[in-house]
Design a protein around this motif. Structure first.
Motif, PDB file in Angstrom:
ATOM      1  N   LEU A   1       0.868  -1.191   0.147  1.00 42.09           N
ATOM      2  CA  LEU A   1      -0.022   0.004   0.109  1.00 42.09           C
ATOM      3  C   LEU A   1       0.809   1.103   0.048  1.00 42.09           C
ATOM      4  CD1 LEU A   1      -3.030  -0.773   2.234  1.00 42.09           C
ATOM      5  CD2 LEU A   1      -3.186   0.311  -0.090  1.00 42.09           C
TER       6      LEU A   1
ATOM      7  N   GLN B   1       2.199   1.940  -3.463  1.00 42.02           N
ATOM      8  CA  GLN B   1       1.229   2.487  -4.205  1.00 42.02           C
ATOM      9  C   GLN B   1       1.218   3.910  -3.971  1.00 42.02           C
ATOM     10  OE1 GLN B   1      -0.122   0.367  -6.407  1.00 42.02           O
ATOM     11  NE2 GLN B   1      -0.891   2.031  -7.580  1.00 42.02           N
TER      12      GLN B   1
ATOM     13  N   VAL C   1      -9.173   0.458  -2.793  1.00 38.72           N
ATOM     14  CA  VAL C   1      -9.172  -0.865  -1.999  1.00 38.72           C
ATOM     15  C   VAL C   1     -10.628  -1.514  -1.782  1.00 38.72           C
ATOM     16  CG1 VAL C   1      -7.066  -0.019  -0.924  1.00 38.72           C
ATOM     17  CG2 VAL C   1      -9.220   0.518   0.165  1.00 38.72           C
TER      18      VAL C   1
ATOM     19  N   ILE D   1      -6.047  -4.488  -3.286  1.00 41.48           N
ATOM     20  CA  ILE D   1      -5.488  -3.213  -3.683  1.00 41.48           C
ATOM     21  C   ILE D   1      -5.703  -3.043  -5.429  1.00 41.48           C
ATOM     22  CG2 ILE D   1      -3.680  -1.889  -3.807  1.00 41.48           C
ATOM     23  CD1 ILE D   1      -2.565  -3.135  -1.336  1.00 41.48           C
TER      24      ILE D   1
END
Length: 517
Positions: free
Chosen positions: A374, A377, A390, A442
Motif C-alpha cells: 500500500l 502504491q 481498496v 488493492i
C-alpha cells in the motif's frame, strides 16, 4: 479399614512403579541420546539448512511477485508498447533514439521509485537480444546479449517470463525478465533485477542472519565478457572464491581466525562443492563453536556458480547437549528445560511467520506485506497522480461455519476464498488476508466505480461457488478510493472497513462505497 489400607498400599506401589518406570525411561532415553548424539546434531544442521533455504526462497519469491506487479502496472501498458512498436517497426536508428528518449521521459521517475525498494537494474532488450535501454547506464546500448544473457534469449525466443540468478556485464543478481508483445508483434523484453547485496541485507534485517555471497572463480573465468576483476576481491577464507566489492566490507570475521579453521572450511568446500546442495561445517572461532553453512546459488541454466555463506549460532546444538546431561539428574529439571525450549521455539516461529510475506493458510499476502505494498502504491500516487482503490472483504457469518462444521471446514473455506479472489482480479491487482476472515484487495489505477464493479463481480462469484459445506457462503464488501494526498493508506483501509460494516448492517451479501455512508 483393611480395604482402605490395602488400597492405600496398592496406590503407593502404583505411584512408585510409575516413578520407577519414568526414571528407567529417562535413563534409557539418556543412553540412546548419547549413542545418537551425532545423528541428532546432523538432523538439526539439516533442519537449519532447510530453514535457511526457505528464508532465502521466501525473500526471492516476494521480489519476484513485486517485479511482476511492477511490470504489469508500468511497463505492460498500451503507452509503453506503442513506444516500443514505433522503435522496431519500421527499424530505423532515428526511431530507436526517439523511443529511448520517450522511455526515459516516461519511466525515469518510476525507476527512481523502485530503487527505494532495492531494484537496481531496469533494462529493455530488443527482440534480437540486443541491449535497447539500461536505466542504470542509458548511454550504454546496442551490445549483443545473445551469448551472455541466457535469460534474455529464452524470454525473447519462447515468450515466457524468466527468473533466477544470472551473471551480467555490469552486475550479478537475481533477474526477472518479462517478454513484451502487442498484436502478435514481439517487442523484446524488459528486466527488473536486484543485486545480491539486497538478498544479504534482507537476511540480516528480517532474520538477524550474518551472510556473504561468494562466487566461484571458475565460473567467472568462463564468462567471455569479463577481462578483469576490478569489482571483485578474493575471499579471505578460500581464494577459489571472490566477493563483490559492494558487499566485501560485510566481513563475518571480526578478527583473524586460525589457519586450522581456514583449512577445515576449505576441505569441506572441496568435499561438497560439486554436489550443488547445501552443506554445513561446525567450526571454532574466538574460542566458540559456530555453524558455517553454504547455500547454493544456481544460475538460470541450473549451474551452481556461487554460494550464500552464513555464519550461524551454535547455541541450539549446545543446548541440546546440555539437555542430554540433564536426563540423569532431576526429571522436573528436564521438563522445565523442555518447556523453555518449547516456548522459545514457538516464540521464534511466530516471529518468523510475522516477518514472512505470505499467509501460511491461504498463500496470499499477509497483513504486514499488504501495508508495504500500500505504501508503495502511495509513492506512485504522489509521483504520477494515479488514483487507486481498496476493497475490504469479510466472509458473512464465518463464526457459524466454524461452530457448525468445525475449524477444518473454516480453514478450507478461507483457502478456497483466496483462490476465488485471486482468479477473478487482474494480474496487477493485489489480494491479501487482512486478518481472520477478512481480505483486502488493492486495485491500482481504478476509481471507486470500477472498484465497485470488481467487488460486485467477486460477491456474485463467491455466492455461486460451492465451498463443500452444506451452506452457501457470501461476502460483504467495503470500497474506498484514494482521492486526497492527506488520506494515509491506513486511513483509506479504515474507511473501507467502515463501509464493510455498513454493508453488514444493511443485511450482508452486498457492497457499500462512499455514498452509502
Amino acid at each position: 479399614m483393611t480395604k482402605i489400607g490395602h488400597r492405600s498400599s496398592s496406590g503407593s506401589r502404583l505411584r512408585f512403579g510409575m516413578l520407577l518406570t519414568m526414571n528407567i525411561l529417562v535413563i534409557c532415553s539418556f543412553c540412546v541420546a548419547l549413542l545418537n548424539q551425532r545423528r541428532s546434531r546432523d538432523i538439526m544442521i539439516l533442519q537449519n539448512n532447510q530453514r535457511l533455504d526457505s528464508q532465502i526462497k521466501g525473500i526471492l519469491d516476494v521480489y519476484g511477485d513485486t517485479a511482476k506487479m511492477l511490470f504489469d502496472i508500468k511497463v505492460n501498458t498500451p503507452k509503453i508498447k506503442n513506444i516500443l512498436q514505433r522503435a522496431y517497426y519500421p527499424d530505423s536508428p532515428e526511431g530507436k533514439n526517439l523511443a529511448r528518449e520517450e522511455l526515459l521521459s516516461n519511466l525515469d521517475d518510476f525507476y527512481q521509485t523502485i530503487g527505494k525498494y532495492h531494484f537496481q537494474q531496469f533494462h529493455f532488450h530488443s527482440p534480437e537480444n540486443t541491449s535497447f535501454l539500461r536505466f542504470l547506464l542509458p548511454e550504454k546500448y546496442g551490445d549483443d546479449l545473445s551469448r551472455i544473457r541466457y535469460s534474455v534469449n529464452k524470454a525473447n525466443t519462447f515468450g515466457i517470463p524468466i527468473a533466477g540468478f544470472e551473471e551480467g556485464r555490469f552486475f550479478n543478481g537475481y533477474r526477472f525478465v518479462f517478454p513484451i508483445n502487442q498484436d502478435s508483434l514481439d517487442l523484446g523484453s524488459v528486466e527488473l533485477s536486484i543485486p545480491m547485496k539486497t538478498l544479504i541485507d534482507q537476511l540480516e534485517q528480517l532474520y538477524d542472519i550474518q551472510a556473504q555471497f561468494i562466487m566461484e572463480n571458475e565460473s567467472m573465468e568462463r564468462d567471455i565478457w569479463r577481462n578483469d576483476y576490478d569489482n571483485y576481491s578474493l575471499w579471505d577464507v578460500d581464494p577459489r572464491f571472490v566477493l563483490e566489492d559492494e558487499i566485501t566490507e560485510q566481513s563475518l570475521f571480526e578478527h583473524e581466525i586460525s589457519k586450522k579453521t581456514y583449512e577445515q572450511l576449505q576441505q569441506s568446500i572441496t568435499e561438497n562443492q560439486s554436489s550443488g546442495t547445501s552443506f554445513s561445517e561446525i567450526i571454532k572461532i574466538y574460542g566458540e563453536k559456530a555453524i558455517a553453512s553454504f547455500m547454493p546459488i544456481n544460475n538460470i541454466m541450473g549451474e551452481t556458480v556461487g554460494w550464500v555463506f552464513i555464519l550461524g549460532d551454535y547455541s541450539d546444538i549446545a543446548l541440546q547437549n546440555k539437555r542430554f546431561l540433564g536426563f540423569i539428574f532431576l526429571l522436573s529439571l528436564l521438563y522445565f528445560i523442555l518447556l523453555l525450549f518449547t516456548i522459545y521455539y514457538r516464540s521464534s516461529q511466530k516471529k518468523l511467520e510475522k516477518l514472512a510475506s505470505l499467509d501460511n493458510l491461504t498463500g496470499v499476502f499477509n497483513r504486514s506485506m499488504l501495508f508495504q505494498l500500500l505504501h508503495m502504491q502511495e509513492e506512485f500516487f504522489k509521483r504520477y497522480d494515479t488514483s487507486y482503490s481498496v476493497i475490504m472483504i469479510d466472509i458473512d457469518y464465518f463464526k457459524r461455519v466454524n461452530d457448525d462444521f468445525g475449524h477444518q471446514a473454516g480453514d478450507r473455506v478461507l483457502s478456497m476464498m483466496s483462490e476465488v479472489l485471486k482468479t477473478q482480479i487482474r494480474s496487477s491487482d493485489i489480494v491479501g488476508r487482512y486478518g481472520g476472515e477478512e481480505f483486502l484487495i488493492i486495485l491500482p489505477e481504478i476509481d471507486q466505480n470500477g472498484a465497485f464493479q470488481v467487488a460486485e463481480k467477486l460477491r456474485e462469484m463467491v455466492e455461486q461457488t460451492d465451498f463443500s459445506i452444506d451452506r452457501s457462503v457470501t461476502i460483504s464488501c467495503g470500497v474506498a478510493q484514494k482521492k486526497s494526498p492527506e488520506v494515509s493508506p491506513e486511513e483509506l483501509v479504515n474507511q473501507a472497513d467502515r463501509l464493510l460494516y455498513q454493508a453488514k448492517n444493511q443485511g450482508r451479501n452486498r457492497v457499500c462505497f462512499e455514498e452509502d455512508l
